[in-house]
Design a protein around this motif. Structure first.
Motif, PDB file in Angstrom:
ATOM      1  N   LEU A  65      52.609  48.409  48.005  1.00 39.01           N
ATOM      2  CA  LEU A  65      52.171  47.969  46.683  1.00 39.01           C
ATOM      3  C   LEU A  65      50.674  48.195  46.497  1.00 39.01           C
ATOM      4  O   LEU A  65      50.232  48.644  45.437  1.00 39.01           O
ATOM      5  CB  LEU A  65      52.500  46.484  46.488  1.00 39.01           C
ATOM      6  CG  LEU A  65      53.982  46.111  46.414  1.00 39.01           C
ATOM      7  CD1 LEU A  65      54.139  44.608  46.260  1.00 39.01           C
ATOM      8  CD2 LEU A  65      54.655  46.822  45.250  1.00 39.01           C
ATOM      9  N   ILE A  66      49.882  47.882  47.522  1.00 39.44           N
ATOM     10  CA  ILE A  66      48.433  48.031  47.424  1.00 39.44           C
ATOM     11  C   ILE A  66      48.060  49.492  47.190  1.00 39.44           C
ATOM     12  O   ILE A  66      47.117  49.802  46.451  1.00 39.44           O
ATOM     13  CB  ILE A  66      47.746  47.485  48.697  1.00 39.44           C
ATOM     14  CG1 ILE A  66      47.948  45.963  48.787  1.00 39.44           C
ATOM     15  CG2 ILE A  66      46.255  47.816  48.687  1.00 39.44           C
ATOM     16  CD1 ILE A  66      47.380  45.326  50.029  1.00 39.44           C
ATOM     17  N   LYS A  67      48.815  50.417  47.785  1.00 38.92           N
ATOM     18  CA  LYS A  67      48.544  51.837  47.601  1.00 38.92           C
ATOM     19  C   LYS A  67      48.762  52.286  46.158  1.00 38.92           C
ATOM     20  O   LYS A  67      48.242  53.321  45.735  1.00 38.92           O
ATOM     21  CB  LYS A  67      49.438  52.666  48.530  1.00 38.92           C
ATOM     22  CG  LYS A  67      49.058  52.585  50.013  1.00 38.92           C
ATOM     23  CD  LYS A  67      49.982  53.450  50.852  1.00 38.92           C
ATOM     24  CE  LYS A  67      49.593  53.412  52.318  1.00 38.92           C
ATOM     25  NZ  LYS A  67      50.499  54.227  53.171  1.00 38.92           N
ATOM     26  N   LYS A  68      49.537  51.513  45.418  1.00 35.39           N
ATOM     27  CA  LYS A  68      49.842  51.871  44.033  1.00 35.39           C
ATOM     28  C   LYS A  68      48.861  51.258  43.032  1.00 35.39           C
ATOM     29  O   LYS A  68      48.993  51.459  41.828  1.00 35.39           O
ATOM     30  CB  LYS A  68      51.268  51.437  43.691  1.00 35.39           C
ATOM     31  CG  LYS A  68      52.337  52.159  44.499  1.00 35.39           C
ATOM     32  CD  LYS A  68      53.730  51.708  44.121  1.00 35.39           C
ATOM     33  CE  LYS A  68      54.790  52.459  44.937  1.00 35.39           C
ATOM     34  NZ  LYS A  68      56.159  52.063  44.586  1.00 35.39           N
ATOM     35  N   VAL A  69      47.881  50.502  43.535  1.00 30.44           N
ATOM     36  CA  VAL A  69      46.909  49.841  42.660  1.00 30.44           C
ATOM     37  C   VAL A  69      45.895  50.849  42.128  1.00 30.44           C
ATOM     38  O   VAL A  69      45.342  51.649  42.893  1.00 30.44           O
ATOM     39  CB  VAL A  69      46.173  48.705  43.406  1.00 30.44           C
ATOM     40  CG1 VAL A  69      45.068  48.121  42.523  1.00 30.44           C
ATOM     41  CG2 VAL A  69      47.162  47.616  43.814  1.00 30.44           C
ATOM     42  N   ARG A  70      45.667  50.803  40.827  1.00 29.83           N
ATOM     43  CA  ARG A  70      44.666  51.637  40.181  1.00 29.83           C
ATOM     44  C   ARG A  70      43.799  50.747  39.289  1.00 29.83           C
ATOM     45  O   ARG A  70      44.296  49.816  38.672  1.00 29.83           O
ATOM     46  CB  ARG A  70      45.328  52.732  39.321  1.00 29.83           C
ATOM     47  CG  ARG A  70      46.251  53.667  40.090  1.00 29.83           C
ATOM     48  CD  ARG A  70      45.489  54.597  41.024  1.00 29.83           C
ATOM     49  NE  ARG A  70      46.398  55.526  41.686  1.00 29.83           N
ATOM     50  CZ  ARG A  70      47.020  55.283  42.829  1.00 29.83           C
ATOM     51  NH1 ARG A  70      46.856  54.091  43.417  1.00 29.83           N
ATOM     52  NH2 ARG A  70      47.824  56.171  43.375  1.00 29.83           N
ATOM     53  N   VAL A  71      42.505  51.057  39.238  1.00 30.86           N
ATOM     54  CA  VAL A  71      41.588  50.300  38.378  1.00 30.86           C
ATOM     55  C   VAL A  71      41.388  51.067  37.082  1.00 30.86           C
ATOM     56  O   VAL A  71      40.974  52.231  37.091  1.00 30.86           O
ATOM     57  CB  VAL A  71      40.230  50.068  39.071  1.00 30.86           C
ATOM     58  CG1 VAL A  71      39.291  49.285  38.151  1.00 30.86           C
ATOM     59  CG2 VAL A  71      40.421  49.301  40.382  1.00 30.86           C
ATOM     60  N   HIS A  72      41.713  50.431  35.958  1.00 39.47           N
ATOM     61  CA  HIS A  72      41.582  51.067  34.646  1.00 39.47           C
ATOM     62  C   HIS A  72      40.105  51.358  34.351  1.00 39.47           C
ATOM     63  O   HIS A  72      39.225  50.565  34.712  1.00 39.47           O
ATOM     64  CB  HIS A  72      42.154  50.134  33.570  1.00 39.47           C
ATOM     65  CG  HIS A  72      42.343  50.787  32.241  1.00 39.47           C
ATOM     66  ND1 HIS A  72      41.316  50.932  31.330  1.00 39.47           N
ATOM     67  CD2 HIS A  72      43.437  51.352  31.655  1.00 39.47           C
ATOM     68  CE1 HIS A  72      41.766  51.533  30.250  1.00 39.47           C
ATOM     69  NE2 HIS A  72      43.049  51.803  30.423  1.00 39.47           N
ATOM     70  N   PRO A  73      39.806  52.495  33.711  1.00 39.94           N
ATOM     71  CA  PRO A  73      38.407  52.820  33.367  1.00 39.94           C
ATOM     72  C   PRO A  73      37.695  51.693  32.611  1.00 39.94           C
ATOM     73  O   PRO A  73      36.478  51.509  32.755  1.00 39.94           O
ATOM     74  CB  PRO A  73      38.553  54.070  32.493  1.00 39.94           C
ATOM     75  CG  PRO A  73      39.810  54.715  32.983  1.00 39.94           C
ATOM     76  CD  PRO A  73      40.721  53.568  33.334  1.00 39.94           C
ATOM     77  N   LEU A  74      38.452  50.950  31.811  1.00 40.02           N
ATOM     78  CA  LEU A  74      37.871  49.833  31.072  1.00 40.02           C
ATOM     79  C   LEU A  74      37.325  48.773  32.021  1.00 40.02           C
ATOM     80  O   LEU A  74      36.273  48.172  31.769  1.00 40.02           O
ATOM     81  CB  LEU A  74      38.941  49.214  30.151  1.00 40.02           C
ATOM     82  CG  LEU A  74      38.493  48.079  29.227  1.00 40.02           C
ATOM     83  CD1 LEU A  74      37.406  48.562  28.288  1.00 40.02           C
ATOM     84  CD2 LEU A  74      39.687  47.550  28.435  1.00 40.02           C
ATOM     85  N   PHE A  75      38.018  48.566  33.133  1.00 42.56           N
ATOM     86  CA  PHE A  75      37.571  47.584  34.120  1.00 42.56           C
ATOM     87  C   PHE A  75      36.318  48.086  34.834  1.00 42.56           C
ATOM     88  O   PHE A  75      35.403  47.326  35.137  1.00 42.56           O
ATOM     89  CB  PHE A  75      38.689  47.293  35.123  1.00 42.56           C
ATOM     90  CG  PHE A  75      38.558  45.950  35.795  1.00 42.56           C
ATOM     91  CD1 PHE A  75      37.403  45.194  35.696  1.00 42.56           C
ATOM     92  CD2 PHE A  75      39.613  45.431  36.538  1.00 42.56           C
ATOM     93  CE1 PHE A  75      37.289  43.960  36.309  1.00 42.56           C
ATOM     94  CE2 PHE A  75      39.513  44.205  37.160  1.00 42.56           C
ATOM     95  CZ  PHE A  75      38.341  43.461  37.051  1.00 42.56           C
ATOM     96  N   TRP A  76      36.271  49.405  35.135  1.00 46.12           N
ATOM     97  CA  TRP A  76      35.081  49.965  35.752  1.00 46.12           C
ATOM     98  C   TRP A  76      33.863  49.776  34.846  1.00 46.12           C
ATOM     99  O   TRP A  76      32.746  49.538  35.339  1.00 46.12           O
ATOM    100  CB  TRP A  76      35.275  51.450  36.037  1.00 46.12           C
ATOM    101  CG  TRP A  76      36.149  51.763  37.216  1.00 46.12           C
ATOM    102  CD1 TRP A  76      37.290  52.504  37.228  1.00 46.12           C
ATOM    103  CD2 TRP A  76      35.957  51.337  38.574  1.00 46.12           C
ATOM    104  NE1 TRP A  76      37.830  52.578  38.484  1.00 46.12           N
ATOM    105  CE2 TRP A  76      37.033  51.868  39.341  1.00 46.12           C
ATOM    106  CE3 TRP A  76      34.997  50.556  39.214  1.00 46.12           C
ATOM    107  CZ2 TRP A  76      37.155  51.647  40.707  1.00 46.12           C
ATOM    108  CZ3 TRP A  76      35.113  50.332  40.582  1.00 46.12           C
ATOM    109  CH2 TRP A  76      36.176  50.875  41.315  1.00 46.12           C
ATOM    110  N   LEU A  77      34.080  49.853  33.535  1.00 47.19           N
ATOM    111  CA  LEU A  77      33.000  49.644  32.574  1.00 47.19           C
ATOM    112  C   LEU A  77      32.478  48.214  32.657  1.00 47.19           C
ATOM    113  O   LEU A  77      31.263  47.977  32.653  1.00 47.19           O
ATOM    114  CB  LEU A  77      33.501  49.944  31.155  1.00 47.19           C
ATOM    115  CG  LEU A  77      32.490  49.748  30.015  1.00 47.19           C
ATOM    116  CD1 LEU A  77      31.322  50.713  30.178  1.00 47.19           C
ATOM    117  CD2 LEU A  77      33.172  49.977  28.667  1.00 47.19           C
TER     118      LEU A  77
END
Length: 281
Positions: free
Chosen positions: A4-16
């Motif tokens: 499951l952790i390998k499938k985690v992605r951070v949305h560009p909005l969150f990076w902002l």
């Protein structure tokens, strides 16, 4: 869990949001928000994993997250409700953990208060009845439990847009907050996209219905003149629809799969449902 952790992605909005926090010197707050959002979304994902749902991607957003699963509207409503509730429930033990850590060298009283404030803000925001927030998904599932799929999706989207409009109106009278503006703009775009894709989603639902394994049946009385396309709009999630056709004083029963066969294989979009009654009858 590692899968499951390998499938985690951070949305560009969150990076902002993270970048804004670092630039303004609020890194610790951003880290707290990241941990809360991560735990919240993992709650959804672990529940989906335990129920053997096929998880494609786990995306983290500033206000929560989104687990993309292979689901066309035929999974049990109870299962999806359990998955939705699993996210907000994580905030309870997070609050308890923060309280237990108070007094530790790395966790002061002010850290606890700040963490609890962010924890409460995120869960309360997520419970707003706006899609795709958890509250919006709960409203959608409640509508699906009582109405046909097409009507339920339209009603829940209408409720979502209504509350979103209220939220945007209230924001006009508040001091400008960049993060809130970005989040509400994202929700507005998501709801707009959901409206544009409503027919596509309904078509996917009908296609999945052809192999649906639901066993609970429900009867619906319809006129023999009702077009097949309109009859399919009465199909419900998690139930097998049996159509009782009233035509010329007689009654016949036609299963939903017969309508689906006529719609997809025979392209009988506008043909009346009475044409599906066997000639021998």
């Amino acid at each position: 869990m590692i899968e499951l952790i390998k499938k985690v992605r951070v949305h560009p909005l969150f990076w902002l949001v993270i970048a804004a926090g670092i630039i303004t010197g609020h890194f610790k707050e951003v880290l707290m928000v990241f941990v809360i959002v991560f735990v919240h979304e993992m709650g959804h994902s672990v529940a989906a994993y335990m129920l053997k749902w096929d998880i494609k991607k786990i995306e983290l957003l500033p206000f929560g997250g989104a687990a993309q699963v292979e689901e066309n509207g035929t999974k049990p409503i109870k299962e999806e409700m359990a998955i939705v509730l699993a996210g907000p429930l994580q905030h309870l033990w997070l609050w308890a953990l923060s309280f237990a850590l108070v007094g530790q060298p790395f966790w002061s009283e002010s850290d606890h208060e700040l963490f609890v404030a962010h924890n409460a803000a995120i869960v309360l925001f997520n419970l707003l009845p706006i899609y795709p927030l958890d509250g919006g998904r709960m409203v959608q599932l409640a509508c699906l439990a009582v109405w046909p799929y097409k009507r339920a999706m339209a009603a829940s989207l209408g409720i979502s847009v209504g509350f979103l409009a209220v939220a945007l109106s209230i924001m006009l009278f508040l001091p400008f907050h960049l993060n809130l503006f970005v989040i509400l703009s994202f929700l507005a775009l998501t709801n707009g996209l959901e409206f544009k894709q409503r027919n596509y989603r309904f078509m996917r639902f009908l296609m999945a219905k052809q192999t649906d394994r639901a066993t609970k049946s429900i009867h619906a009385r319809v006129s023999g003149q009702l077009p097949i396309r309109d009859a399919l709009a009465l199909l419900r999630r998690g139930q097998v629809q049996l159509f009782v056709i009233e035509d010329g004083g007689n009654r016949y029963t036609v299963a939903e799969k017969e309508l689906l066969q006529a719609y997809f294989a025979e392209a009988k979009l506008h043909a009346p449902v009475r044409t599906l009654v066997p000639p021998a009858v």
